[in-house]
Design an enzyme around this catalytic site. Structure first.
Site, PDB file in Angstrom:
ATOM      1  N   GLU A  41       0.878  -1.154   0.000  1.00 45.21           N
ATOM      2  CA  GLU A  41       0.000   0.000   0.000  1.00 45.21           C
ATOM      3  C   GLU A  41       0.928   1.218   0.000  1.00 45.21           C
ATOM      4  OE1 GLU A  41      -2.754  -0.205   3.324  1.00 45.21           O
ATOM      5  OE2 GLU A  41      -3.458   1.783   2.774  1.00 45.21           O
ATOM      6  N   ARG A 267       4.974 -12.996   9.516  1.00 41.19           N
ATOM      7  CA  ARG A 267       5.673 -11.750   9.226  1.00 41.19           C
ATOM      8  C   ARG A 267       6.997 -11.713   9.971  1.00 41.19           C
ATOM      9  NH1 ARG A 267       2.425  -7.592   9.330  1.00 41.19           N
ATOM     10  NH2 ARG A 267       3.924  -6.020   9.937  1.00 41.19           N
ATOM     11  N   LYS A 277       4.695   0.358   9.485  1.00 42.72           N
ATOM     12  CA  LYS A 277       4.753   1.663   8.817  1.00 42.72           C
ATOM     13  C   LYS A 277       4.197   2.768   9.699  1.00 42.72           C
ATOM     14  CE  LYS A 277       3.038   0.054   4.942  1.00 42.72           C
ATOM     15  NZ  LYS A 277       2.453  -0.073   3.598  1.00 42.72           N
TER      16      LYS A 277
END
Ligand code: ATP
Ligand code: MG
Length: 567
Positions: A41, A267, A277
């Protein structure tokens, strides 16, 4: 190429469960041509966690002769910017991967997604809801309690189509209504409780401008974009496992051109840093770091500026592997990959970070000679360079002690050491300033030991680095430590910022570099400053005032320091 018979090259990646699936699908003929994608994104810069995903998606596709798309999941115009779209491309390329012509944007599919939303409405599988966001949350229920159906759930197809078209036309305020999939408010999986698939957002999109007043949800755009691109293996992190039934529901209920399958892996988490982020953004906006590319950041741009080679990151990603269970990788493990690579590849240079002047009393004034220095003992092909030697030199302040204990083998009064590539020198005297600090050493050299060996076979216990004073280049050197002082930032208090390491940056000025370093451009590969660590030129450098970043120490000082505290 099958890697079955590969005899363990450095680049070899072990077969994790994702690779088992993909290779299996190819071998069984289930999938003719593998397509994966890396789907960021564009709302921030890429970090180490993304690197793991990039290496996996591009890596596995390459192994089976498939391809990997770069796809921007740009469904949230409020947080997305061109800057991020640019930086993401730069970072993926830098890491060593190429998407060829296959760069896509979810926003390219806005027309198709809209059409499919109308399709769901016409099938009675989606409805316009007027509940406020707050009410919707309340109606949603909890993990233990089922949800409640919205009073607007029973709207007719005609009414839904009319309202949805008016939403698209911009007739309503942001958030006033939403289009929801009509699935099951009592589902045990909250994602299946009539999720929102379109929301009203009167916001400009970086790519579609003001064309749209409604935007698809990430969940509605993601799987369908995969289907449009012909993605065969849609690889993502574990938090999307619970979304898979929803993605499958969309695929089953829409006339999509292909059926992607989703596989989830754990992850990456690392000690002493944060890989989110949102948190990285906060570090930037609150000014705790100089920017997304601050060399202390775990972002790819920060790591690049720090001098960390992409090869080391790829090696790290291969070594940590891909699993289905969450874990935390030691930051030190990444550093060992960096050292492994740089030890083999980095050219050696001499630099003195905390200079102490040395005068060689028996060396002729005004004389300079050029000595041969080996660029990389690990790589003969790297050749030799010339370094100037003269009467006045700098050595490292730590390499002299006025009154050295027995185990200190470096310079002290009356002691003899080797100056690397140069001569044996003996300290005869030292000069102090008013405060009692030693500011200058007086030494003699033995002209017979040119190149660093004594013809009479006598030995010295230390070999030290040095720089000729007249020829030295003055530089600023920035030393970095972990950005956080806790292994798990935010674990001891609620605020991860409380755990910032106040000593993560130390700036040394007036460092002395050998002349060859004056030409090292920012972005050039890191070099080893002998005995000190790996360093690279920072973009803040100017021709007159170079700035170097410490990429890594030669050894793990952090582990040693901790061991000391514990012991
Ligand atoms: P963050 O949690 O940092 O905000 P994100 O998941 O929201 O990251 P995206 O841009 O959606 O960021 O991520 C793009 C891809 O990278 C996704 O497929 C995501 O699963 C993967 N990814 C993100 N963080 C990690 C991580 N720590 N380890 C492995 N893969 C990751
Ligand atoms: Mg995400």
């Amino acid at each position: 190429m099958s890697d079955e018979n590969n005899s363990g090259s450095a680049d070899e990646v072990t077969r994790d469960f994702i690779r088992e699936i993909v290779h299996g699908d190819v071998n069984s003929g289930k999938v003719a041509s593998v397509v994966t994608r890396f789907p960021p994104e564009p709302n921030g810069y890429l970090h180490m966690g993304h690197a793991k995903s990039i290496c996996l998606n591009f890596g596995v596709a390459a192994e089976v002769g498939g391809r990997c798309n770069l796809r921007f999941d740009d469904t949230n115009p409020v947080k997305e910017e061109h800057e991020y779209i640019e930086s993401i491309q730069e970072d993926v390329r830098w890491l060593g991967f190429d998407w060829g012509a296959h760069m896509y944007f979810a926003s390219d599919n806005f027309d198709q997604l809209y059409e499919w939303a109308e399709h769901l409405i016409s099938q009675g599988k989606a409805y316009v809801d007027d509940l406020s966001a707050e009410d919707m949350r309340e109606y949603r229920g909890t993990l233990t309690a089922p949800g409640k159906e919205s009073p607007f759930r029973g709207r007719s197809v005609e009414e839904n189509l009319d309202l949805f078209r008016r939403m698209k036309a911009g007739e309503f305020d942001s958030g006033a209504r939403a289009l929801r999939a009509k699935i099951d408010m009592a589902s045990g999986n909250i994602n299946m409780r009539d999720p929102v698939i379109y929301r009203i957002l009167n916001a400009e999109h970086p790519r579609t401008g003001d064309a749209w007043h409604i935007y698809p949800s990430y969940d509605f755009a993601h799987g369908q974009s995969d289907a449009i691109e012909g993605v065969t293996h849609s690889i993502c992190t574990l938090e999307f496992e619970d979304h898979r039934p929803l993605y499958d529901w969309f695929i089953e209920n829409l006339p999509v051109p292909s059926t992607p399958h989703q596989y989830e892996f754990a992850r990456l988490n690392m000690t002493y840093t944060v890989l989110s982020k949102r948190k990285l953004m906060q570090l930037v906006t609150d000014g705790h770091v100089s920017g997304w590319n601050d060399p202390r950041m775990p972002t790819l741009s920060g790591m690049r500026r720090r001098g960390i080679p992409p090869e080391a990151i790829r090696d790290f990603a291969g070594r940590i592997g891909v699993t289905k269970s969450d874990g935390v990788i030691e930051y030190a493990y990444l550093e060992s990959c960096i050292r492994d690579f740089l030890n083999k590849k980095a050219e050696r240079r001499m630099a003195v970070l905390r200079p102490l002047k040395v005068v060689i009393e028996n060396y002729p004034e005004g004389q300079t000679e050029e000595l041969d220095a080996i660029n990389n003992p690990e790589d003969e092909g790297a050749g030799v360079r010339k370094i100037p030697f003269s009467r006045e030199l700098y050595i490292e302040r730590d390499d002299f002690m006025e009154d050295p204990p027995k185990k200190f083998f470096r310079l002290g009064p009356g002691r003899e050491v080797r100056l690397r590539y140069a001569y044996f020198v003996t300290c005869t005297d030292f000069v102090k300033d008013d405060t009692g600090e030693v500011v200058e050493l007086r030494c003699t050299y033995d002209p017979e030991t040119r190149g660093g060996n004594a013809p009479d076979g006598r030995k010295v216990k230390a070999t030290m680095h040095w720089v000729s004073a007249d020829h030295a280049v003055d530089a600023e050197v920035r030393l970095y430590d972990h950005l956080f002082r806790e292994e798990a930032p935010g674990s001891t208090s609620d605020n991860f910022l409380d755990d910032l390491n106040p000593e993560s940056l130390k700036v040394l000025t007036n460092c002395k570099l050998e002349p060859a370093l004056a030409e090292t451009a920012a972005g050039a590969p890191a070099v080893q400053f002998e005995r000190l660590g790996y360093f690279c030129a920072d973009p803040d450098s100017t021709p007159d005032a170079p700035v170097f970043n410490r990429t890594a120490t030669l050894r793990d000082a952090w582990v040693k320091a901790k061991a000391k505290v514990k012991g």
